[in-house]
Design a protein around this motif. Structure first.
Motif, PDB file in Angstrom:
ATOM      1  N   GLY A  47      22.974 -29.569   6.553  1.00 37.47           N
ATOM      2  CA  GLY A  47      23.929 -30.191   5.627  1.00 37.47           C
ATOM      3  C   GLY A  47      24.042 -29.410   4.338  1.00 37.47           C
ATOM      4  N   ALA A  48      23.892 -30.121   3.227  1.00 38.19           N
ATOM      5  CA  ALA A  48      24.091 -29.489   1.923  1.00 38.19           C
ATOM      6  C   ALA A  48      23.124 -28.334   1.703  1.00 38.19           C
ATOM      7  N   GLY A  49      21.924 -28.428   2.290  1.00 41.44           N
ATOM      8  CA  GLY A  49      20.923 -27.374   2.091  1.00 41.44           C
ATOM      9  C   GLY A  49      21.474 -26.021   2.509  1.00 41.44           C
ATOM     10  N   ILE A 109      14.860 -31.219   5.139  1.00 40.31           N
ATOM     11  CA  ILE A 109      14.565 -32.645   4.986  1.00 40.31           C
ATOM     12  C   ILE A 109      15.442 -33.441   5.947  1.00 40.31           C
ATOM     13  N   VAL A 131      24.773 -35.967   7.233  1.00 44.59           N
ATOM     14  CA  VAL A 131      23.476 -36.004   6.550  1.00 44.59           C
ATOM     15  C   VAL A 131      23.406 -37.218   5.637  1.00 44.59           C
ATOM     16  N   MET A 139      20.620 -40.238   5.736  1.00 48.78           N
ATOM     17  CA  MET A 139      19.758 -40.504   4.569  1.00 48.78           C
ATOM     18  C   MET A 139      19.955 -41.929   4.059  1.00 48.78           C
ATOM     19  N   ALA A 143      20.664 -35.282  10.261  1.00 44.20           N
ATOM     20  CA  ALA A 143      20.018 -35.460   8.958  1.00 44.20           C
ATOM     21  C   ALA A 143      19.640 -34.119   8.350  1.00 44.20           C
ATOM     22  N   VAL A 144      19.448 -33.106   9.190  1.00 43.76           N
ATOM     23  CA  VAL A 144      18.877 -31.849   8.693  1.00 43.76           C
ATOM     24  C   VAL A 144      19.947 -30.850   8.231  1.00 43.76           C
ATOM     25  N   PHE A 196      14.865 -28.239   0.971  1.00 44.07           N
ATOM     26  CA  PHE A 196      15.813 -29.345   1.090  1.00 44.07           C
ATOM     27  C   PHE A 196      16.576 -29.299   2.415  1.00 44.07           C
ATOM     28  N   ALA A 197      16.871 -28.064   2.863  1.00 39.67           N
ATOM     29  CA  ALA A 197      17.664 -27.908   4.081  1.00 39.67           C
ATOM     30  C   ALA A 197      16.962 -28.490   5.309  1.00 39.67           C
TER      31      ALA A 197
HETATM   32  N1  ALA Z   1      18.531 -31.335   5.079  1.00 43.33           N
HETATM   33  C1  ALA Z   1      19.596 -32.032   4.484  1.00 43.33           C
HETATM   34  C2  ALA Z   1      20.628 -31.136   3.912  1.00 43.33           C
HETATM   35  O1  ALA Z   1      20.452 -29.961   3.907  1.00 43.33           O
HETATM   36  C3  ALA Z   1      19.097 -33.001   3.499  1.00 43.33           C
HETATM   37  O2  ALA Z   1      21.631 -31.608   3.450  1.00 43.33           O
END
Ligand code: ALA
Length: 523
Positions: free
Chosen positions: A45-47, A271, A354, A358, A42-43, A268-269
């Motif tokens: 990812g896009a962040g 979350i 991720v 989510m 979950a952590v 965000f990274a």
């Molecule tokens: N932490 C997640 C991401 O970076 C939401 O994509």
């Protein structure tokens, strides 16, 4: 009188634990390693893969390393509070359930509604980032998606003179098609079941951790320490109060700049670690495994992130870092096109996991709310007879995420996710303080250390980051909460199980007036 007290009535901890003894629960299949993998899934990812480039380039410079440390420390304070609660009340619902047992129904509603925002808007953000990396991979093999289906249909122009903090404008694209398609695929996987999802996630996690290590170990050979000067070109802070600058620089559009402003973006990274606690009901030994899953995933990610940013800002001067796919692009800038392709491919896998977690979490918050009667139980608590998943709400959330991901730009989605999540963390830290006072004797298999210091620091750090985000996000958060309030006062308040108990409408123990068992309909 009873109606008024309903707003602040709390569920008892004992009642919560009794509910868990019911037989209409999700399957207990997750151990500590799977939970940690779900946390990492979950952590990372896009962040780190997407937001880092823009944050380093436009907001913090090489000092983004410090931003990552600041956001990581904030999350550790919140994680310790989450872990205490998750070990005390290991049921699905996360911060929502914690608020219900400490602050009462109204707060519980607010936080549940806010968590749905976090997970659903967060999923749309991630789908958007996924689309950027996926298109990079496609380009590597010579496929280009038509411009009309390549990106968000809208973009947000910040403007400090506007009361709304800016306005949306249309782009040349009609829809972000890859983002919509991936959301539909993930929804189908989630309807099918948690066990398959966890296995799929484990493979994805292995790929992305390998990609991150690849970036760190290979990239380290291409670091030029001169690129780290100036270290903090945008300053060390970046705080504003509802659009009024308090400390640090701002852009003309009113966007705060500096290390703290950078931390508010790349927050965000991090979350996702909290979503481990939403799987407490599916954990084999929740009291031990959930705190392990939360804290282990967070520590591992913090170390990896700081190393990635050190390498990235050392490889490419901060003002030349690509804002869309900074990490993979840094390798192309140093002439390593193959490495760029490998990282983009692994990024796609990483970001997919991720999205999975989510989109897995949002229906589970609704499930907990539905069991309490705050949202329609027949729909949100309907566990599929064969797959044993909350399938109807999974599909509803999937549709919502697909619309957001197809239309809205990544920065607006990302900021909104961050402010919603920080708000949830403030409530969780506050809830730990309250629970220590109201239930001092309750069994706490995991105790947050240094109470009240850690929860208080958690609250302060989260508030500082909230005030380091562009002002428009406060308005969006208030808008979402206002919508939630309308739903609560029109539906939730009248159907709440606790409210019915208070009004004496429930006569037979365990049976609601509609004759439905309190923990939801039979699967
Ligand atoms: N932490 C997640 C991401 O970076 C939401 O994509």
């Amino acid at each position: 009188m009873a109606e008024k007290s309903q707003l602040f009535a709390t569920k008892s901890l004992k009642g919560l634990l009794d509910e868990m003894a019911g037989d209409h629960r999700l399957r207990r299949v997750l151990g500590p390693v799977t939970l940690t993998a779900l946390g990492i899934g979950a952590v990372i990812g896009a962040g780190i893969f997407v937001a880092t480039g823009e944050a380093a380039h436009t907001t913090a410079g090489p000092a983004l390393m410090v931003s990552y440390a600041a956001a990581g420390i904030t999350c550790i304070f919140a994680a310790l509070c989450y872990a205490e609660f998750a070990s005390m009340a290991p049921v699905a619902g996360s911060a929502y359930t914690y608020a219900y047992t400490t602050m009462g129904e109204l707060f519980a509603w607010i936080i549940g509604w806010d968590l749905v925002l976090e997970y659903a808007v967060g999923a749309a953000t991630v789908a958007n980032g996924w689309s950027s990396y996926f298109q990079k991979v496609l380009k590597g093999i010579g496929i280009v998606i038509p411009a009309e289906m390549r990106g968000a249909a809208l973009t947000f122009k910040e403007d400090s003179r506007s009361i709304l903090g800016g306005h949306f404008e249309t782009t040349s694209s009609y829809v972000n098609l890859p983002a919509v398609i991936i959301v539909i695929i993930i929804t189908a996987i989630l309807v099918k079941g948690i066990k398959e999802s966890a296995g799929f996630n484990a493979v994805m996690v292995a790929i992305k951790v390998a990609a991150v290590l690849f970036v760190i170990l290979v990239g380290a050979f291409f670091v030029n320490p001169d690129n780290w000067h100036p270290f903090a070109p945008y300053g060390w802070t970046g705080i504003s109060f509802f659009g009024i600058p308090v400390h640090g620089e701002e852009t003309e559009g009113g966007k705060p700049l500096g290390v703290l402003a950078g931390a508010a973006i790349i927050f965000f990274a991090y979350i996702g670690f909290d979503s481990v606690s939403t799987h407490a009901e599916e954990a084999k030994n929740p009291k031990r495994d959930v705190p392990i899953g939360i804290i282990a995933s967070l520590l591992i990610c913090t170390v990896l992130y700081i190393a990635v940013v050190a390498v990235l800002t050392g490889m490419v001067k901060y003002d030349q870092i690509d804002v869309n796919a900074g990490v993979s692009d840094a390798f192309s800038k140093r002439g390593l096109a193959v490495a760029e392709f490998i990282i983009a491919s692994a990024g796609v896998a990483g970001i997919t996991s991720v999205l999975l977690v989510m989109m897995l979490s949002a229906p589970r918050v609704f499930l907990a709310m539905a069991r309490d009667g705050l949202v329609p139980r027949e729909f949100f608590a309907d566990v599929h007879p064969k797959f044993q998943t909350p399938w109807k709400s999974t599909m509803l959330i999937g549709a919502f995420v697909a619309v957001l991901a197809g239309l809205l730009p990544i920065d607006a989605l990302l900021h909104l996710t961050n402010i919603g999540t920080l708000f949830a963390f403030v409530i969780v830290c506050g809830a730990v303080l309250i629970m220590r006072k109201t239930n001092p004797q309750a069994e706490r298999p995991f105790r947050c250390p240094l109470v009240p210091l850690v929860p208080v620091l958690g609250i302060l750090c989260c508030l500082i980051l909230m005030f380091s985000l562009p002002a428009a996000n406060w308005l969006r958060l208030f808008g979402w909460l206002a919508l939630g309030m309308c739903i609560y006062f029109l539906y939730g308040r009248h159907h709440s199980v606790l409210g019915k108990e208070l009004r004496g409408e429930i006569t037979t123990h365990g049976i609601s007036p509609a004759g439905m068992p309190l923990d939801g309909p039979k699967a």
